[in-house]
Scaffold this motif. Structure first.
Motif, PDB file in Angstrom:
ATOM      1  N   ALA A 139      25.735  72.802   8.180  1.00 32.61           N
ATOM      2  CA  ALA A 139      25.152  72.257   9.407  1.00 32.61           C
ATOM      3  C   ALA A 139      23.746  72.782   9.641  1.00 32.61           C
ATOM      4  O   ALA A 139      22.884  72.058  10.122  1.00 32.61           O
ATOM      5  CB  ALA A 139      26.041  72.574  10.592  1.00 32.61           C
ATOM      6  N   THR A 172      30.105  67.738   2.414  1.00 30.94           N
ATOM      7  CA  THR A 172      29.027  67.677   3.399  1.00 30.94           C
ATOM      8  C   THR A 172      28.198  68.954   3.324  1.00 30.94           C
ATOM      9  O   THR A 172      28.718  70.041   3.120  1.00 30.94           O
ATOM     10  CB  THR A 172      29.577  67.501   4.830  1.00 30.94           C
ATOM     11  N   ARG A 176      39.337  62.101   2.858  1.00 33.93           N
ATOM     12  CA  ARG A 176      38.774  62.760   4.031  1.00 33.93           C
ATOM     13  C   ARG A 176      38.457  64.222   3.727  1.00 33.93           C
ATOM     14  O   ARG A 176      37.386  64.728   4.054  1.00 33.93           O
ATOM     15  CB  ARG A 176      39.743  62.679   5.215  1.00 33.93           C
ATOM     16  N   ARG A 177      39.379  64.906   3.029  1.00 31.10           N
ATOM     17  CA  ARG A 177      39.182  66.311   2.689  1.00 31.10           C
ATOM     18  C   ARG A 177      38.006  66.488   1.725  1.00 31.10           C
ATOM     19  O   ARG A 177      37.167  67.372   1.909  1.00 31.10           O
ATOM     20  CB  ARG A 177      40.464  66.869   2.071  1.00 31.10           C
ATOM     21  N   ARG A 196      35.417  64.484   1.346  1.00 31.78           N
ATOM     22  CA  ARG A 196      34.165  64.214   2.060  1.00 31.78           C
ATOM     23  C   ARG A 196      33.778  65.396   2.935  1.00 31.78           C
ATOM     24  O   ARG A 196      32.599  65.721   3.049  1.00 31.78           O
ATOM     25  CB  ARG A 196      34.309  62.961   2.918  1.00 31.78           C
ATOM     26  N   HIS A 197      34.767  66.034   3.526  1.00 33.37           N
ATOM     27  CA  HIS A 197      34.485  67.200   4.362  1.00 33.37           C
ATOM     28  C   HIS A 197      33.932  68.341   3.507  1.00 33.37           C
ATOM     29  O   HIS A 197      33.012  69.043   3.927  1.00 33.37           O
ATOM     30  CB  HIS A 197      35.757  67.645   5.088  1.00 33.37           C
ATOM     31  N   GLN A 198      34.468  68.539   2.312  1.00 30.38           N
ATOM     32  CA  GLN A 198      33.989  69.587   1.413  1.00 30.38           C
ATOM     33  C   GLN A 198      32.595  69.288   0.875  1.00 30.38           C
ATOM     34  O   GLN A 198      31.831  70.199   0.586  1.00 30.38           O
ATOM     35  CB  GLN A 198      34.951  69.756   0.237  1.00 30.38           C
ATOM     36  N   GLU A 256      43.938  60.920   3.117  1.00 30.23           N
ATOM     37  CA  GLU A 256      43.780  62.328   3.495  1.00 30.23           C
ATOM     38  C   GLU A 256      42.949  63.070   2.448  1.00 30.23           C
ATOM     39  O   GLU A 256      42.092  63.885   2.786  1.00 30.23           O
ATOM     40  CB  GLU A 256      45.155  62.990   3.657  1.00 30.23           C
ATOM     41  N   GLU A 257      43.190  62.772   1.170  1.00 31.52           N
ATOM     42  CA  GLU A 257      42.418  63.423   0.115  1.00 31.52           C
ATOM     43  C   GLU A 257      40.947  63.015   0.175  1.00 31.52           C
ATOM     44  O   GLU A 257      40.057  63.853   0.028  1.00 31.52           O
ATOM     45  CB  GLU A 257      43.008  63.061  -1.249  1.00 31.52           C
TER      46      GLU A 257
END
Length: 77
Positions: free
Chosen positions: A66, A63, A56-57, A59-61, A53-54
């Protein structure tokens, strides 16, 4: 013909050592590497879930946005 025996003996010795040290223990499930984690260990599974989960979080931060801007932002206009 005698020049062939030494490389042949070395090859046979290498194959025998590979079988004795690597293949035989893996066939008996006694190898020290490649073991899977115990599925029944709930504490380990919980730690793995938190770590995934960490990641994933993070990697989301990390990116980029858009829609990138058209150019540099000019301040003071």
């Amino acid at each position: 013909m005698t020049g062939v025996w030494l490389p042949l003996a070395a090859t046979v010795l290498a194959a025998a050592l590979t079988w004795w040290c690597c293949v035989r223990p893996m066939a008996k499930n006694r190898s020290c590497h490649g073991q899977q984690a115990d599925v029944g260990d709930t504490h380990l599974q919980e730690e793995l879930r938190h770590a995934r989960e960490e990641v994933r979080r993070l990697r989301h931060q990390a990116t980029p946005p858009a829609a990138p801007s058209k150019g540099p932002e000019i301040l003071g206009r």
